[in-house]
Design a protein around this motif. Structure first.
Motif, PDB file in Angstrom:
ATOM      1  N   GLU A 174       0.900  -1.280   0.052  1.00  0.00           N
ATOM      2  CA  GLU A 174       0.052   0.007  -0.034  1.00  0.00           C
ATOM      3  C   GLU A 174       0.756   1.427   0.093  1.00  0.00           C
ATOM      4  OE1 GLU A 174      -3.424  -0.542  -0.460  1.00  0.00           O
ATOM      5  OE2 GLU A 174      -2.820  -2.662  -0.160  1.00  0.00           O
ATOM      6  N   ASN A 175       2.024   1.171   0.155  1.00  0.00           N
ATOM      7  CA  ASN A 175       2.875   2.471   0.263  1.00  0.00           C
ATOM      8  C   ASN A 175       4.098   2.288  -0.590  1.00  0.00           C
ATOM      9  OD1 ASN A 175       5.161   2.150   2.222  1.00  0.00           O
ATOM     10  ND2 ASN A 175       3.580   1.756   3.545  1.00  0.00           N
ATOM     11  N   ILE A 176       5.063   3.474  -0.533  1.00  0.00           N
ATOM     12  CA  ILE A 176       6.440   3.689  -1.555  1.00  0.00           C
ATOM     13  C   ILE A 176       7.110   2.779  -0.887  1.00  0.00           C
ATOM     14  CG2 ILE A 176       6.806   5.726  -0.484  1.00  0.00           C
ATOM     15  CD1 ILE A 176       8.006   6.687  -2.901  1.00  0.00           C
ATOM     16  N   ASN A 177       7.347   2.629   0.582  1.00  0.00           N
ATOM     17  CA  ASN A 177       8.339   2.132   1.209  1.00  0.00           C
ATOM     18  C   ASN A 177       8.453   0.504   0.887  1.00  0.00           C
ATOM     19  OD1 ASN A 177       9.291   4.349   2.441  1.00  0.00           O
ATOM     20  ND2 ASN A 177       7.654   4.122   4.019  1.00  0.00           N
ATOM     21  N   GLU A 178       7.122  -0.070   0.738  1.00  0.00           N
ATOM     22  CA  GLU A 178       7.075  -1.562   0.433  1.00  0.00           C
ATOM     23  C   GLU A 178       7.534  -1.846  -1.178  1.00  0.00           C
ATOM     24  OE1 GLU A 178       3.382  -2.916   3.391  1.00  0.00           O
ATOM     25  OE2 GLU A 178       2.907  -1.639   1.794  1.00  0.00           O
TER      26      GLU A 178
END
Length: 172
Positions: free
Chosen positions: A72-76
């Protein structure tokens, strides 16, 4: 052993919600990137591919933008940069008559119906109404051939031979 086919390369992230920017290498992006489809990500340093399920797809400029379920987010997804998205050969569907996968056409020898050898297909461009095949001939000369029935008369992917009937001015 399973044969793998490139679908695209993840070149960057897009926004902060886990979207990735993909340069597509697939013949049918709308089919390949359909919600729920499984793609396999091969990373340069990883031993095994990562299985990803497509959550969303949209086109933006010259890229395909994808999100994957559970990411769900950029870090993943940041670590996916430079990864190659692939599908196994078993995922390739049956095509209609006169439809071919890019990998079947690239490398084919192209000749006229009169027997004049033109060269080999090195690339396929998809500018719009019809595909355009890039033929590299002797001496490195490139010729562009539109994939239309008036020009392409016979495609034999097993023998890797394509016969064309060039329109006036096509080969000059």
């Amino acid at each position: 052993m399973e044969k793998w086919f490139n679908v695209g390369k993840i070149v960057n992230t897009h926004g902060i919600r886990g979207e990735v920017r993909v340069i597509s290498k697939t013949d049918f992006p709308e089919e390949r990137y359909k919600t729920g489809n499984i793609l396999y990500l091969f990373l340069p340093k990883a031993k095994d591919p990562i299985e990803l399920k497509v959550k969303s797809h949209r086109s933006h400029k010259n890229f395909d933008l994808l999100t994957f379920e559970g990411l769900e987010n950029i870090n993943e997804v940041e670590k996916f940069r430079d990864g190659i998205l692939k599908v196994p050969e078993s995922y390739l569907g049956q095509l209609e008559e006169d439809e071919f996968y890019f990998h079947e056409i690239i490398g084919c020898l192209v000749a006229t119906t009169k027997g004049e050898e033109i060269g080999k297909v090195t690339e396929i461009l998809t500018p719009g109404a019809n595909d355009v095949w890039v033929i590299k001939g002797k001496g490195g000369k490139e010729t562009l051939i539109p994939y239309i029935h008036d020009v392409v008369k016979k495609v034999d992917v097993k023998e890797k031979v394509i016969l064309i009937e060039p329109m006036e001015g096509l080969l000059s």
